[in-house]
Design a protein around this motif. Sequence first.
Motif, mmCIF file in Angstrom:
data_model
loop_
_atom_site.group_PDB
_atom_site.id
_atom_site.type_symbol
_atom_site.label_atom_id
_atom_site.label_comp_id
_atom_site.label_asym_id
_atom_site.label_seq_id
_atom_site.Cartn_x
_atom_site.Cartn_y
_atom_site.Cartn_z
ATOM 1 N N ILE A 166 -6.390 -0.141 -11.743
ATOM 2 C CA ILE A 166 -7.380 -0.791 -10.883
ATOM 3 C C ILE A 166 -6.997 -2.260 -10.835
ATOM 4 C CG2 ILE A 166 -9.820 -1.369 -10.614
ATOM 5 C CD1 ILE A 166 -10.364 1.150 -12.388
ATOM 6 N N PHE A 167 -6.763 -2.796 -9.662
ATOM 7 C CA PHE A 167 -6.233 -4.150 -9.530
ATOM 8 C C PHE A 167 -6.805 -4.753 -8.259
ATOM 9 C CE2 PHE A 167 -3.532 -7.701 -9.391
ATOM 10 C CZ PHE A 167 -2.682 -7.747 -10.480
ATOM 11 N N TYR A 168 -7.835 -5.584 -8.405
ATOM 12 C CA TYR A 168 -8.487 -6.228 -7.262
ATOM 13 C C TYR A 168 -8.164 -7.716 -7.320
ATOM 14 C CZ TYR A 168 -12.197 -7.636 -4.032
ATOM 15 O OH TYR A 168 -12.894 -8.165 -2.971
ATOM 16 N N ILE A 169 -7.665 -8.279 -6.221
ATOM 17 C CA ILE A 169 -7.247 -9.672 -6.249
ATOM 18 C C ILE A 169 -7.719 -10.411 -5.000
ATOM 19 C CG2 ILE A 169 -4.990 -9.114 -5.249
ATOM 20 C CD1 ILE A 169 -3.823 -11.436 -6.981
ATOM 21 N N SER A 190 -12.959 -6.460 2.526
ATOM 22 C CA SER A 190 -11.888 -6.434 1.530
ATOM 23 C C SER A 190 -10.815 -5.427 1.935
ATOM 24 C CB SER A 190 -12.453 -6.055 0.153
ATOM 25 O OG SER A 190 -13.316 -7.047 -0.318
ATOM 26 N N PRO A 191 -9.564 -5.870 2.069
ATOM 27 C CA PRO A 191 -8.499 -4.918 2.400
ATOM 28 C C PRO A 191 -8.214 -3.985 1.231
ATOM 29 C CG PRO A 191 -7.589 -7.093 1.992
ATOM 30 C CD PRO A 191 -9.079 -7.240 1.941
ATOM 31 N N ILE A 192 -7.844 -2.759 1.542
ATOM 32 C CA ILE A 192 -7.523 -1.753 0.532
ATOM 33 C C ILE A 192 -6.112 -1.251 0.792
ATOM 34 C CG2 ILE A 192 -8.120 0.508 -0.415
ATOM 35 C CD1 ILE A 192 -10.998 -0.004 0.488
ATOM 36 N N THR A 193 -5.323 -1.098 -0.259
ATOM 37 C CA THR A 193 -3.976 -0.587 -0.120
ATOM 38 C C THR A 193 -3.708 0.463 -1.188
ATOM 39 O OG1 THR A 193 -1.614 -1.145 -0.181
ATOM 40 C CG2 THR A 193 -3.086 -2.489 -1.520
ATOM 41 N N ASN A 194 -2.864 1.428 -0.855
ATOM 42 C CA ASN A 194 -2.443 2.403 -1.865
ATOM 43 C C ASN A 194 -1.022 2.116 -2.347
ATOM 44 O OD1 ASN A 194 -0.807 3.217 0.239
ATOM 45 N ND2 ASN A 194 -1.538 5.324 0.321
ATOM 46 N N ILE A 228 2.729 -7.648 -7.264
ATOM 47 C CA ILE A 228 2.086 -6.497 -6.616
ATOM 48 C C ILE A 228 2.381 -6.459 -5.125
ATOM 49 C CG2 ILE A 228 0.203 -6.356 -8.292
ATOM 50 C CD1 ILE A 228 -1.563 -7.766 -6.172
ATOM 51 N N TYR A 229 2.834 -7.584 -4.568
ATOM 52 C CA TYR A 229 3.068 -7.664 -3.119
ATOM 53 C C TYR A 229 4.420 -7.099 -2.706
ATOM 54 C CZ TYR A 229 -0.729 -10.899 -3.933
ATOM 55 O OH TYR A 229 -1.912 -11.468 -4.350
ATOM 56 N N GLU A 230 5.224 -6.674 -3.663
ATOM 57 C CA GLU A 230 6.570 -6.191 -3.348
ATOM 58 C C GLU A 230 6.631 -4.682 -3.132
ATOM 59 O OE1 GLU A 230 9.687 -8.097 -5.757
ATOM 60 O OE2 GLU A 230 8.109 -9.468 -6.461
ATOM 61 N N PHE A 231 5.460 -4.037 -3.069
ATOM 62 C CA PHE A 231 5.417 -2.592 -2.845
ATOM 63 C C PHE A 231 4.651 -2.318 -1.558
ATOM 64 C CE2 PHE A 231 5.581 -3.469 -7.373
ATOM 65 C CZ PHE A 231 6.727 -2.773 -7.728
ATOM 66 N N ASP A 248 2.118 3.620 0.863
ATOM 67 C CA ASP A 248 2.688 4.968 0.776
ATOM 68 C C ASP A 248 4.073 5.007 0.131
ATOM 69 O OD1 ASP A 248 0.436 6.142 2.099
ATOM 70 O OD2 ASP A 248 1.246 5.420 3.993
ATOM 71 N N GLU A 249 4.488 3.924 -0.506
ATOM 72 C CA GLU A 249 5.781 3.920 -1.184
ATOM 73 C C GLU A 249 5.729 4.836 -2.406
ATOM 74 O OE1 GLU A 249 8.665 0.762 -3.592
ATOM 75 O OE2 GLU A 249 7.241 0.031 -2.098
ATOM 76 N N LEU A 250 6.784 5.626 -2.595
ATOM 77 C CA LEU A 250 6.887 6.478 -3.775
ATOM 78 C C LEU A 250 7.547 5.685 -4.895
ATOM 79 C CD1 LEU A 250 7.955 9.899 -2.223
ATOM 80 C CD2 LEU A 250 5.696 9.223 -3.059
#
Length: 203
Positions: free
Chosen positions: A99-102, A112-116, A143-146, A149-151
């Motif tokens: 869980i990582f909210y920034i 708030s934007p949400i990303t997986n 965290i911004y380098e992914f 939907d990246e595996l």
Amino acid sequence: KQNKINHNNYDFYQGLLENGLRVDEESNYYIVQHLMGPHLYTTDEYGRYKENSTLEETAKGCMVIVEEYLDQLKELGVYDNATIIITADHGGGYDSQVIFYIKQQGELHDESPITNAPASFREFLPTIAQATGLSPTEYGQTIYEFSEDELRERTVWLRWNDPAYPTVPCYTGDKDGSSNVYYGYTYTGDIEDLLRQTQEGPS
């Protein structure tokens, strides 16, 4: 036992209400505030002490505390200039995905934007380094380098008690801990892949 940090939700909230936050114009700060959250059901929905509260009451109370903290940052005029990270040490026993909210400095959104994107706690330190203006490269990836939907292969470590190994002291120092080993569960993908891996067993 001599640790005077107010990590109980209600103690921290009471101190926040009584003393408030203050600004030291001479320095920049990196503040870590660790709260018990819903580990213990001792917080009511208003952030106050309540013995044997429910999970729902405790969770609501924690949100009240976070809201008060953020409101005070805004009243002091430092919220916009702050990078704020809210995280947790785990989810449930077998769905412990990060869980990582920034909120970054100067960042504004209507929602708030949400990303997986597959972040992990490994990116915590480099992300903080970048937020302070340092180069994160010596610490790893942020965290911004992914991408969405990246595996990516990640490992979750779950505590367990294995009688084949010796006991270890509890963090309180006055008894044995309830676990004495960590098992690693390595998976590629999302929470469903993690659940499959935990059902199969540790890697």
